[in-house]
Design an enzyme around this catalytic site. Structure first.
Site, PDB file in Angstrom:
ATOM      1  N   GLY A  72       0.814  -1.204   0.000  1.00 21.99           N
ATOM      2  CA  GLY A  72       0.000   0.000   0.000  1.00 21.99           C
ATOM      3  C   GLY A  72       0.851   1.258   0.000  1.00 21.99           C
ATOM      4  N   SER A  73       1.928   1.244   0.765  1.00 19.94           N
ATOM      5  CA  SER A  73       2.808   2.418   0.819  1.00 19.94           C
ATOM      6  C   SER A  73       3.373   2.740  -0.555  1.00 19.94           C
ATOM      7  CB  SER A  73       3.971   2.173   1.787  1.00 19.94           C
ATOM      8  OG  SER A  73       3.501   1.941   3.093  1.00 19.94           O
ATOM      9  N   ASN A 155      -7.010   4.952   9.222  1.00 18.71           N
ATOM     10  CA  ASN A 155      -6.542   3.772   9.937  1.00 18.71           C
ATOM     11  C   ASN A 155      -6.523   3.961  11.454  1.00 18.71           C
ATOM     12  OD1 ASN A 155      -4.455   5.525   8.683  1.00 18.71           O
ATOM     13  ND2 ASN A 155      -3.104   4.485  10.122  1.00 18.71           N
ATOM     14  N   GLN A 183      -7.029   1.048   4.032  1.00 16.72           N
ATOM     15  CA  GLN A 183      -7.806   0.615   5.202  1.00 16.72           C
ATOM     16  C   GLN A 183      -9.269   0.390   4.828  1.00 16.72           C
ATOM     17  OE1 GLN A 183      -7.621  -0.912   8.610  1.00 16.72           O
ATOM     18  NE2 GLN A 183      -5.844   0.370   8.247  1.00 16.72           N
ATOM     19  N   HIS A 205      -2.640  -6.965   2.564  1.00 17.14           N
ATOM     20  CA  HIS A 205      -2.646  -7.557   3.914  1.00 17.14           C
ATOM     21  C   HIS A 205      -3.678  -6.944   4.840  1.00 17.14           C
ATOM     22  CE1 HIS A 205      -0.311  -4.634   6.514  1.00 17.14           C
ATOM     23  NE2 HIS A 205      -0.010  -4.148   5.326  1.00 17.14           N
ATOM     24  N   THR A 241      10.558  -7.588 -11.979  1.00 17.74           N
ATOM     25  CA  THR A 241       9.869  -8.837 -12.310  1.00 17.74           C
ATOM     26  C   THR A 241       8.644  -9.009 -11.420  1.00 17.74           C
ATOM     27  OG1 THR A 241      11.952  -9.827 -12.991  1.00 17.74           O
ATOM     28  CG2 THR A 241      10.154 -11.349 -12.466  1.00 17.74           C
ATOM     29  N   CYS A 329       3.081   2.363  13.200  1.00 11.67           N
ATOM     30  CA  CYS A 329       4.394   2.965  12.996  1.00 11.67           C
ATOM     31  C   CYS A 329       4.788   3.859  14.170  1.00 11.67           C
ATOM     32  CB  CYS A 329       4.384   3.788  11.716  1.00 11.67           C
ATOM     33  SG  CYS A 329       3.416   3.026  10.416  1.00 11.67           S
TER      34      CYS A 329
HETATM   35  C1  LIG Z   1      -1.544  -0.038   6.251  1.00  7.07           C
HETATM   36  C2  LIG Z   1      -1.804   1.238   5.555  1.00  7.07           C
HETATM   37  C3  LIG Z   1      -0.915   1.738   4.575  1.00  7.07           C
HETATM   38  C4  LIG Z   1       0.368   1.043   4.232  1.00  7.07           C
HETATM   39  O1  LIG Z   1       0.143  -0.171   3.559  1.00  7.07           O
HETATM   40  P1  LIG Z   1       1.337  -1.249   3.502  1.00  7.07           P
HETATM   41  O2  LIG Z   1       0.823  -2.302   2.577  1.00  7.07           O
HETATM   42  O3  LIG Z   1       1.498  -1.732   4.907  1.00  7.07           O
HETATM   43  O4  LIG Z   1       2.524  -0.543   2.994  1.00  7.07           O
HETATM   44  C5  LIG Z   1      -1.240   2.913   3.945  1.00  7.07           C
HETATM   45  N1  LIG Z   1      -2.356   3.588   4.249  1.00  7.07           N
HETATM   46  C6  LIG Z   1      -3.238   3.154   5.170  1.00  7.07           C
HETATM   47  C7  LIG Z   1      -4.470   3.931   5.434  1.00  7.07           C
HETATM   48  C8  LIG Z   1      -2.992   1.970   5.862  1.00  7.07           C
HETATM   49  O5  LIG Z   1      -3.858   1.539   6.776  1.00  7.07           O
END
Ligand SMILES: *Cc1c(COP(=O)(O)O)cnc(C)c1O
Length: 387
Positions: A72-73, A155, A183, A205, A241, A329
């Protein structure tokens, strides 16, 4: 070892066994590189393209509007960096509009764009529930705006933003609109056409898929500069890849989430409502953070006056409950989170935050057990605090 009861589904979720089954063949039997010409490659490429179609169906978009990423990041990074740089090149616009309530994947990225690339940031104000209103965006947006980013659901405090209305404001100004739906996707509709967004970030995840797998929706025609350069994978936007099993896993997890969304929400919502109601009744000087109604159906977040939030998490862990202070975090930091600070919560409240997030494995018995230990933990910590 007797592990604590898991009440932290906003931090991450276990991988659905059906998702693992879908992924497994792509580690060894069908291990090919999708970019290879031979049949091993063709089988892997077919798996990636089939996953892209599955994600496109879930998002109600075209398969060529889906970019697979590592998390997600990364999706947030590609969206913001990509759109900001491309828009400035195209129109000269160099303002980024976003808020302090965003995940660090957004706030740190825009701060980086400001520090190293000369962009200017306007931080949008939220209301006392952490909601960003379309009128706030309408007042701030102008022809110098390169990109707007407002998260779909928060989140830390669970608040759901009116992203469709905000997207309409941006569309009227011709400014690309990004939403972090990492989220939100577990429980809210992610029809990008109905939402009207240009960019939308997902992370597998958070909806029972594997960690280290994400996707970014990019509306056709949205200007975007690639951020990983190399081979031409992902239509040249994201070299490297393809992580075939994890892409397959994300697609299967998203497909199941869309299919089972109503049932999953119906499972957690009454548990959430009971937890919030009973907690606020049994503990003095406690308040709900985030929106009382427009919030994720699995999300409870609180602030307790004169309680050390980190000590509370440790006490709960020892008592058999895995919760969070809001942002994974931030653990270990003695400062209140940016999000809670921006809500205007006084420091003696903001340092005592607790997030309890429910999921597929949560039972009424677990919620009762949690509610039966919490008041005593809080009063013990308050005695320590005043001593
Ligand atoms: C968990 C989260 C992210 C980061 O996602 P990752 O897959 O852990 O890098 C970004 N934004 C929100 C709102 C999240 O809850």
């Amino acid at each position: 070892m007797n592990l604590p009861i898991y009440l932290d589904y906003s931090a991450t979720t276990p991988v659905d066994p059906r998702v693992i089954d879908a992924m497994l063949p792509y580690f060894n039997e069908s291990f090919g590189n999708p970019s290879s010409i031979h049949r091993h490659g063709q089988i892997a490429e077919a798996a990636v393209e089939s996953a892209r179609e599955t994600v496109a169906a879930a998002l109600n978009c075209r398969p060529d509007e889906v970019v697979f990423t590592s998390c997600g990041s990364e999706s947030d990074n590609l969206a913001l960096r990509g759109a900001a740089l491309a828009m400035r090149e195209k129109t000269g616009a160099d303002w980024i509009l976003t808020s302090r309530l965003e995940h660090p994947a957004v706030t740190k990225t825009v701060e980086h764009l400001a520090k190293y690339h000369g962009f200017k940031i306007e931080w949008l104000d939220a209301d006392e529930h952490g909601m960003i209103h379309p009128e706030t965006v309408a007042k701030a947006i102008c022809h110098e705006t390169a990109v707007v980013s407002v998260m779909y659901a928060n989140n830390e405090i669970g608040t759901i933003n009116p992203v469709a209305e905000i997207a309409a404001v941006c569309r009227a100004q011709g400014v690309p609109f990004h939403t972090d739906a990492v989220q939100a996707a577990a429980y809210l509709p992610v029809d990008v056409d109905a939402l009207g967004v240009d960019l939308l970030a997902l992370g597998a995840h958070k909806f029972y898929g594997p960690k280290g797998s994400g996707a970014l929706y990019v509306r056709k025609g949205t200007p975007l500069v690639p951020h990983l350069t190399g081979g031409g994978q992902e239509a040249g936007l994201r070299a490297g890849t393809s992580n075939v099993p994890y892409i397959v896993g994300l697609a299967e997890a998203l497909r199941l989430t869309v299919q089972e969304r109503d049932a999953r929400a119906a499972h957690v919502r009454p548990l959430r409502d009971h937890l919030i109601g009973a907690l606020l009744e049994s503990i003095p000087d406690a308040r709900l953070t985030g929106h009382p109604v427009t919030r994720l159906p699995n999300h409870c977040s609180f602030a307790f006056k004169d309680v050390d939030g980190n000590a509370l998490l440790q006490a709960l862990d020892a008592a058999g409950f895995a919760c969070s202070s809001g942002s994974a975090c931030k653990t270990g930091s003695p400062e209140p989170s940016e999000a809670l600070k921006s809500l205007g919560l006084p420091r003696e409240w903001a340092l005592g935050s607790l997030r309890v997030t429910l999921g597929a494995g949560t039972t009424a018995g677990q919620v009762e057990a949690f509610l039966s230990v919490l008041p005593e933990k809080i009063s013990r910590l308050r005695q320590l605090h005043s001593a």
